[in-house]
Design a protein around this motif. Structure first.
Motif, PDB file in Angstrom:
ATOM      1  N   ALA A   1       0.642  -1.095   0.040  1.00  0.00           N
ATOM      2  CA  ALA A   1       0.018   0.044   0.015  1.00  0.00           C
ATOM      3  C   ALA A   1       0.930   1.352   0.063  1.00  0.00           C
ATOM      4  CB  ALA A   1      -0.958  -0.080   1.350  1.00  0.00           C
TER       5      ALA A   1
ATOM      6  N   ASP B   1      -3.353   0.851  -7.543  1.00  0.00           N
ATOM      7  CA  ASP B   1      -4.367   0.056  -7.304  1.00  0.00           C
ATOM      8  C   ASP B   1      -4.062  -1.122  -6.479  1.00  0.00           C
ATOM      9  OD1 ASP B   1      -6.218   1.691  -8.746  1.00  0.00           O
ATOM     10  OD2 ASP B   1      -5.839   0.737 -10.634  1.00  0.00           O
ATOM     11  N   VAL B   2      -3.120  -1.113  -5.626  1.00  0.00           N
ATOM     12  CA  VAL B   2      -2.610  -2.000  -4.810  1.00  0.00           C
ATOM     13  C   VAL B   2      -3.719  -2.660  -3.660  1.00  0.00           C
ATOM     14  CG1 VAL B   2      -0.781  -2.932  -3.188  1.00  0.00           C
ATOM     15  CG2 VAL B   2      -0.322  -1.198  -4.898  1.00  0.00           C
ATOM     16  N   GLU B   3      -3.901  -4.186  -3.934  1.00  0.00           N
ATOM     17  CA  GLU B   3      -4.575  -4.668  -2.690  1.00  0.00           C
ATOM     18  C   GLU B   3      -4.293  -6.003  -2.177  1.00  0.00           C
ATOM     19  OE1 GLU B   3      -8.490  -6.342  -4.860  1.00  0.00           O
ATOM     20  OE2 GLU B   3      -8.392  -4.170  -5.236  1.00  0.00           O
ATOM     21  N   ILE B   4      -4.230  -6.156  -1.247  1.00  0.00           N
ATOM     22  CA  ILE B   4      -3.882  -7.611  -0.927  1.00  0.00           C
ATOM     23  C   ILE B   4      -5.200  -8.518  -0.500  1.00  0.00           C
ATOM     24  CG2 ILE B   4      -2.595  -9.073   1.069  1.00  0.00           C
ATOM     25  CD1 ILE B   4      -0.896  -6.828   1.648  1.00  0.00           C
ATOM     26  N   HIS B   5      -5.243  -9.674  -1.040  1.00  0.00           N
ATOM     27  CA  HIS B   5      -6.390 -10.411  -0.976  1.00  0.00           C
ATOM     28  C   HIS B   5      -6.547 -11.089   0.302  1.00  0.00           C
ATOM     29  CE1 HIS B   5      -6.302 -10.446  -5.623  1.00  0.00           C
ATOM     30  NE2 HIS B   5      -6.524  -9.389  -5.339  1.00  0.00           N
TER      31      HIS B   5
ATOM     32  N   LYS C   1      -5.642 -10.130   4.355  1.00  0.00           N
ATOM     33  CA  LYS C   1      -4.210 -10.232   4.845  1.00  0.00           C
ATOM     34  C   LYS C   1      -3.568  -8.878   4.726  1.00  0.00           C
ATOM     35  CE  LYS C   1      -3.826 -14.870   4.722  1.00  0.00           C
ATOM     36  NZ  LYS C   1      -2.810 -15.707   4.711  1.00  0.00           N
ATOM     37  N   GLY C   2      -2.397  -8.795   5.292  1.00  0.00           N
ATOM     38  CA  GLY C   2      -1.694  -7.537   5.341  1.00  0.00           C
ATOM     39  C   GLY C   2      -1.517  -6.993   6.611  1.00  0.00           C
ATOM     40  N   PRO C   3      -1.211  -5.629   6.604  1.00  0.00           N
ATOM     41  CA  PRO C   3      -0.619  -4.675   5.584  1.00  0.00           C
ATOM     42  C   PRO C   3       0.499  -5.313   4.800  1.00  0.00           C
ATOM     43  CG  PRO C   3      -0.236  -3.500   7.663  1.00  0.00           C
ATOM     44  CD  PRO C   3      -1.008  -4.679   7.780  1.00  0.00           C
TER      45      PRO C   3
ATOM     46  N   ASP D   1       0.959 -14.938   0.057  1.00  0.00           N
ATOM     47  CA  ASP D   1      -0.081 -14.015   0.206  1.00  0.00           C
ATOM     48  C   ASP D   1      -0.299 -13.724  -1.422  1.00  0.00           C
ATOM     49  OD1 ASP D   1      -0.523 -13.584   2.741  1.00  0.00           O
ATOM     50  OD2 ASP D   1       0.528 -11.742   2.883  1.00  0.00           O
TER      51      ASP D   1
ATOM     52  N   PHE E   1      -2.001 -10.890  -4.122  1.00  0.00           N
ATOM     53  CA  PHE E   1      -2.236  -9.442  -4.140  1.00  0.00           C
ATOM     54  C   PHE E   1      -2.343  -8.963  -5.694  1.00  0.00           C
ATOM     55  CE2 PHE E   1       2.372  -9.699  -4.327  1.00  0.00           C
ATOM     56  CZ  PHE E   1       2.839  -8.632  -5.017  1.00  0.00           C
TER      57      PHE E   1
ATOM     58  N   PHE F   1      -2.103  -5.245  -8.401  1.00  0.00           N
ATOM     59  CA  PHE F   1      -1.452  -4.035  -8.469  1.00  0.00           C
ATOM     60  C   PHE F   1      -1.148  -3.755 -10.185  1.00  0.00           C
ATOM     61  CE2 PHE F   1       2.642  -6.041  -8.509  1.00  0.00           C
ATOM     62  CZ  PHE F   1       3.464  -5.215  -9.303  1.00  0.00           C
TER      63      PHE F   1
END
Length: 171
Positions: free
Chosen positions: A41, A52-56, A59-61, A67, A69, A71
């Motif tokens: 992030a 447009d970063v996101e961890i599915h 999970k995270g940060p 993991d 993710f 982007f």
């Protein structure tokens, strides 16, 4: 100095494109670099080519081994999975790597990448940050033929931004 660990099918020299960038700076440590790299992030704050970063999966940060993710980078939507994750500890380099892809398997526009990072404390208060990426697929062949190579330039921007962000965080 340490080097990247490559999985089968992504060994430099046997892929369609390869980019290698490295920076060694003083006054920073692997522990200061790690959170800026392992928490995706934060990437868009210092690297404008990440969005447009996101961890599915809730999970995270911070990324961890296994993991998944997502982007956007270099105009590609990139789902990815962390395949190596070793946070910094004294006497051992930190490592993070992911397999990313774009396009459907078997499609002409399919791109598969292995993007690896090594962050290593050196003598005299220096840190070495190495990032290397191998790519397979027609888009990788096109990138490799482009002069200057956008991967080399983009990853150097990432390194420079990472160092600037770490220095800024020091106050």
């Amino acid at each position: 100095m340490s080097d990247i660990l490559w999985p089968e099918g992504f060994i430099p020299g046997f892929t369609d494109n390869f980019a290698s960038n490295e920076i060694i700076v003083s006054g920073l440590s692997a522990a200061e670099i790690w959170p800026l790299l392992a928490i995706p992030a934060r990437w868009p704050d210092y690297y404008p080519n990440a969005a447009d970063v996101e961890i599915h999966g809730g999970k995270g940060p911070e990324l961890d081994l296994g993991d998944s993710f997502f982007f956007r980078t270099f105009g590609f939507p990139v789902p990815a999975r962390v395949v190596e994750c070793v946070p910094p500890v004294p006497g051992q380099p930190a490592r993070i790597a992911w397999h990313g892809w774009s396009g459907e398997p078997g499609a002409a526009d399919r791109l598969d990448v292995h993007h690896a990072w090594l962050v290593e404390d050196l003598a005299a208060g220096r840190v070495r940050i190495l990032t290397q990426e191998t790519q397979n697929g027609a888009p990788a062949q096109a990138l490799a033929a482009t002069v200057p190579n956008p991967m080399i330039n983009g990853h150097q921007d990432w390194l420079n931004g990472l160092v600037a962000a770490a220095r800024s965080a020091q106050g």
